[in-house]
Design an enzyme around this catalytic site. Structure first.
Site, short mmCIF file in Angstrom:
data_model
loop_
_atom_site.label_atom_id
_atom_site.label_comp_id
_atom_site.label_asym_id
_atom_site.label_seq_id
_atom_site.Cartn_x
_atom_site.Cartn_y
_atom_site.Cartn_z
N GLY A 196 -1.45 8.02 6.37
CA GLY A 196 -1.15 8.88 7.51
C GLY A 196 0.33 9.25 7.51
N SER A 197 0.89 9.37 8.69
CA SER A 197 2.26 9.86 8.79
C SER A 197 3.30 8.89 8.25
CB SER A 197 2.59 10.16 10.25
OG SER A 197 1.74 11.18 10.71
#
Lengths: 630, 369
Positions: free
Chosen positions: A323-324
């Site tokens: 993810g981020s």
């Protein structure tokens, strides 16, 4: 019939000649016999001497004490305690079945015990004792002692057994020992190891098995033809196993556990300067002590069918898309490749389109973040910046940088079974799915979604290199070893660290962005860092595996692992002189990174603050108000 | 009083004068070796030594008496002795005892093994018979000789005691050989015997077949029948050139070697005294045989010559068969190492045999045929 005349002189002469001939024959045959003995006794002497000695001398192994395991401050994590086992000597028992039946009135004997006993009995000689039950309880020992006179050939024997002091706290770090089986023995390649009865099956216990095991001593015992021992000729003392001191800090481990509360997931804390692992948690966990003397079928079924997979080591074998949390690494790749400068801006409208395609790739804010540079792209977690950067870079180049940062390969931690994760690229996809690569997949790879799989350990190694100035350091659980209680601890030699290639300035830009995440109002980690007396750098992330709609209230623990949402946090502190780097992955169904961040904060507090200064109160409130994410 | 003592002394000296000193010395040396071996090999050492010693004493008395018996008297009694011992055999089948075969007669005080007596009486009878015939023997003489030897052999083998039967058979062969049996006939007999081996094999007891198979390939049954041979070879081989020393046998003391006081006593000796010990014992044995043969040659009639020569060569067969068997060079046959293995009847009958040999020699001057 006419009798021929007897001639005594002729007969005497005949006898004499025959007698000499016979004597010659005697001498020849005796010579032959002597040569036969010469062949045995002189020509083949060594061969028969060896056989006589191996006839006579049997090696009886003696058990070494297994090495102890400590935490970094000398707290004992795994030790050996004396226990009692029940042994039967078949030769001295008339009716074994009846004896076992009478024994079971005093001592609980399970079907598992019986099965093991029967198997051991078949392969053992009759005068050697066979274990019926390990780890008798104190009351069982007492009950048996009173009744011992009724059971000739049955004995309670003391032995050393492993004990894990913190039950389930280190089950995924230290692992456990369990009974040695045929396959283990074969792998060890020496039958004498059978005396050990236990061997490391998982975790440190397995990875450091050979050191922990020690050297089996043996006694040269003189035995007669029936294998009964008559006396010890020579003793070779067994050498206790090597003690290990882990880099793990019990207090930090405990704090991490507590910070998770009822949540499941995993967390790793490392010293970014040395790669030493300070804490490593995989939840839910299990009581490692259950396995030592044979886990009961009931317990094992409960553990292995639990959908939360308590036996699964999430740090080493568990993977999630980053993810981020991948964004600082992608940003660094942009700088290193020269395709971006820190101040270059990108406009975030809320949706990103690949030229010529109608499908949009969204930002986390509906209206977009407006004009952002590298720093704010990290602190506000602006997807559009990374969509574009990844697309501009192309998957091949993207991949090359990510590989340099340690993704898609094991970190080399001193545990067995670490997975490589998946660093998606066209070849991989072709091989795996027999499908071509699409630009859209490059775009979402830029925000750590799609086919990506990273392990918490890879993220920990990655964030440590961001914190320590670009050195990719091998992760290590074991710090030093010693070969005896009176011996000094000796550090284990560390594998060489390698450079990830980034310059100090490039890293500084990334660090600035990660600090902004935690220390600016618009930063996604603002709430997490509130009230911390030290400066944190970090990055949050969330991975949604299935649509949140309609699933919000679903109990995350009922979902299979690979479908659970993951809240992630990576970070380090203090920002100016990093002492701890942290990765937290929380499996949950309903909350944002607000769950992972606060856990990381509590870990940093536990490690960096003196005990009295822990502002545990403040954190509770922060967690409740948090929610800004991605 | 003094007269009486002196008289007794003279009597004793006269008795002893019939004993051949060199042969007696050599026999004593072997008996001493036996006592050494029994002491270190036995589980109850002193008991074994005393028991063996007592047998030697008994055998020595028999030797002394027989050495003082004139061959002409012996010759006269021979048929009675032969048929007397032969008639003991059926008793064995009726009342015999023994572990694997009924070889012994329980006489209350001690066990008697009639097969052992036949080892003496058969050569005596054969010598008696051949002495009455012209030599070299004719076909008719051969036929009668075959009956004299064959009937006891069949009875002994039937017991079953294959080893003793073969020894008695061999003694018959030796007697005929020494009597000057023509080479051509010897060749015929040897050829026929060789051809009969495959046929004879079919008539062996299962355990005897096993022994031969095990001899040919001992490793085929390392825990079973081959065990004895393998362990015996290990015992002998591990003795080396100089041996492990008296009482240091590990193979016997730790029970790896079976029958280590009886059939395999020589293995223990070889293990403890090495090849040099074996060489010394073999040289003593060779001296015993040569001296006996020389004494036989100097006897004054065919009866004495044939009896003494046959006993000497049969004595050698014991050595060769037992020595070869324990070293794995020959199949296992229940033949003891003469005078060394533990065993009562055998020791007594062997010493008695030497009494006969000495008698043949010491009475040479008084015999005119």
């Amino acid at each position: 019939m006419a009798r021929a005349i007897k001639n005594p002189y002729f007969e005497a002469d005949l006898f004499r000649r025959r007698g000499f001939l016979a004597l010659l024959g005697v001498m020849a045959l005796l010579g032959l016999l002597l040569f036969g003995y010469f062949s045995l006794q002189v020509l083949h002497y060594n061969q028969y001497l060896d056989q006589a000695n191996s006839n006579r001398v049997k090696l009886k192994p003696t058990m070494p004490a297994r090495g102890l395991i400590y935490d970094r401050n000398g707290m004992l994590l795994a030790d050996n305690v004396s226990a009692y086992r029940l042994e039967l000597t078949p030769e001295r028992i008339d009716d074994i079945e009846a004896t076992v039946k009478q024994l079971s009135a005093l001592i609980e004997i399970t079907a598992d015990d019986m099965r093991r006993f029967e198997r051991a009995r078949i392969s053992s000689r009759r005068f050697l004792p066979v274990t019926l039950k390990l780890r008798l309880s104190e009351s069982e020992v007492a009950r048996f002692a009173v009744n011992q006179f009724r059971f000739p050939g049955v004995e309670v024997v003391p032995y050393l057994t492993r004990r894990y002091v913190y039950d389930d706290m280190f089950a995924h770090v230290i692992g456990y020992v369990a009974r040695l089986d045929e396959a283990d023995l074969k792998a060890m390649g020496d039958e004498r190891y059978a005396v050990l009865s236990h061997t490391g099956k998982t975790g440190i216990e397995r990875a450091y098995e050979e050191r922990l095991r020690g050297t089996i001593g043996y006694e040269e015992v003189e035995t007669n033809a029936r294998g009964r021992s008559l006396g010890v000729l020579k003793r070779h003392i067994s050498e206790a196993g090597t003690d290990l001191r882990l880099a793990i800090d019990v207090n930090l481990q405990k704090a991490t556990r507590e910070a998770f509360g009822e949540m499941t997931g995993s967390a790793v804390a490392v010293d970014p300067q040395t790669g030493q692992i300070l804490a490593m948690v995989s939840l839910p966990s299990f009581n490692a002590n259950l396995f030592i003397n044979g886990i009961s079928t009931k317990d094992y079924v409960a553990l292995s069918t639990d959908p939360s997979q308590p036996l699964f080591n999430r740090n080493v074998r568990g993977g999630t898309p980053p993810g981020s949390t991948i964004k600082p690494f992608v940003a660094l790749a942009g700088l290193e490749s020269g395709m971006r400068k820190p101040e270059d801006t990108v406009y975030s409208s809320g949706e990103f389109f690949i030229p010529g395609q109608r499908r949009g790739y969204r930002d986390s804010h509906r209206g977009g973040h407006g004009t952002v540079n590298l720093y704010s792209s990290i602190s506000e977690s602006v997807n559009t910046y990374y969509y574009k950067l990844a697309m501009d870079m192309g998957i091949e180049k993207f991949d090359a940088y990510m590989r340099r940062y340690g993704f898609g390969q094991p970190t080399g931690i001193d545990l067995i079974g670490e997975i490589s994760g998946i660093l998606p690229n066209p070849e991989w996809k072709q091989k795996r799915f027999k499908q071509p690569w699409y630009t859209g997949e490059t775009v979402i790879a830029g925000i750590g979604q799609g086919y990506w799989v990273v392990t918490p350990l890879q993220l920990a190694q990655g964030v440590a290199s961001l914190a320590n100035g670009g050195r990719r350091i091998p992760l290590r659980l074991v710090r030093d070893t010693r070969t005896g209680l009176n011996q000094p601890w000796k550090p284990l030699p560390l594998p060489e660290a390698s450079s990830i290639g980034a310059t100090v300035d490039q890293l500084k830009a990334i660090q600035t962005g990660m600090e902004a995440t935690m220390n600016t109002r618009r930063g996604t980690g603002w709430a997490i860092a509130q009230g911390a007396p030290y400066r944190i750098a970090g990055k949050t992330g969330t991975v949604q595996k299935i649509s949140r709609k309609g699933n919000v209230s679903l109990d995350p623990k009922s979902l299979p692992l690979h479908l659970r949402h993951q809240a992630l946090f990576i970070g380090y502190a203090p920002a100016e002189a990093p002492k701890i780097a942290v990765v937290v992955v929380v499996e949950h169904g309903g909350y944002g990174a607000s769950s992972a961040g606060p856990i990381a904060r509590k870990m940093m507090d536990a490690y960096l603050l003196p005990k009295s200064e822990k502002p545990a109160q403040v954190l509770g409130e922060v967690a409740a108000t948090g929610g800004a994410d991605d | 009083m003094i007269e009486a003592i002196l008289g007794l002394q003279r009597f004793m000296l006269r008795l002893l004068s019939r004993v051949d000193a060199p042969l007696m010395l050599a026999l004593s040396a072997i008996m001493a070796v036996s006592l050494l071996v029994q002491f270190s090999a036995g589980d109850d050492s002193m008991r074994a030594v005393f028991a063996q010693g007592a047998r030697f004493l008994l055998g020595a008395v028999a030797l002394l008496l027989l050495a003082n018996t004139s061959p002409s008297n012996l010759r006269t009694w021979t048929p009675w002795v032969y048929f007397g011992t032969l008639s003991l055999m059926p008793l064995v089948f009726l009342f015999g005892s023994g572990r694997s075969a009924n070889l012994w007669l329980d006489l209350g005080v001690f066990y008697l093994q009639p097969g052992e007596l036949l080892k003496l009486s058969v050569p005596m009878m054969l010598a008696w018979y051949l002495n009455r015939q012209t030599l070299p023997p004719t076909w008719k003489t051969l036929f009668v000789s075959a009956a004299i030897v064959g009937i006891p052999v069949l009875l002994i083998v039937k017991q079953p005691d294959f080893g003793t039967g073969m020894l008695v058979l061999a003694s018959g062969g030796f007697a005929l050989f020494l009597a000057g049996l023509q080479w051509r006939r010897i060749l015929i007999f040897v050829g026929t015997a060789a051809a009969a081996i495959p046929v004879g094999y079919q008539f062996l007891m299962p355990y005897q077949k096993d022994r031969i198979n095990v001899f040919l390939n001992p490793e085929s049954a390392p825990q079973g029948a081959g065990w004895n041979i393998i362990q015996s070879k290990i015992a002998i081989g591990s003795g080396g050139m100089t041996g492990k020393g008296w009482g240091q046998s590990t193979q016997a003391s730790l029970d790896f070697l079976p029958e280590h006081t009886t059939d395999f006593a020589f293995s223990v000796f070889s293990e403890e005294w090495g090849w040099l010990g074996v060489l010394a014992v073999m040289l003593i044995y060779l001296f015993i045989i040569s001296r006996s043969m020389w004494m036989a040659m100097n006897a004054k009639d065919s009866y004495s010559r044939l009896l003494a020569g046959t006993l000497a060569l049969t004595f050698f067969i014991y050595i060769f068969v037992n020595g070869g068997m324990v070293a794995g060079l020959l199949p296992v046959v229940g033949v003891p190492m003469p005078l060394i293995s533990y065993g009562g009847t055998s020791a007594v009958s062997l010493l008695a045999g030497f009494g006969l040999i000495m008698s043949a020699y010491s009475h040479r001057k008084y015999l005119a045929n």
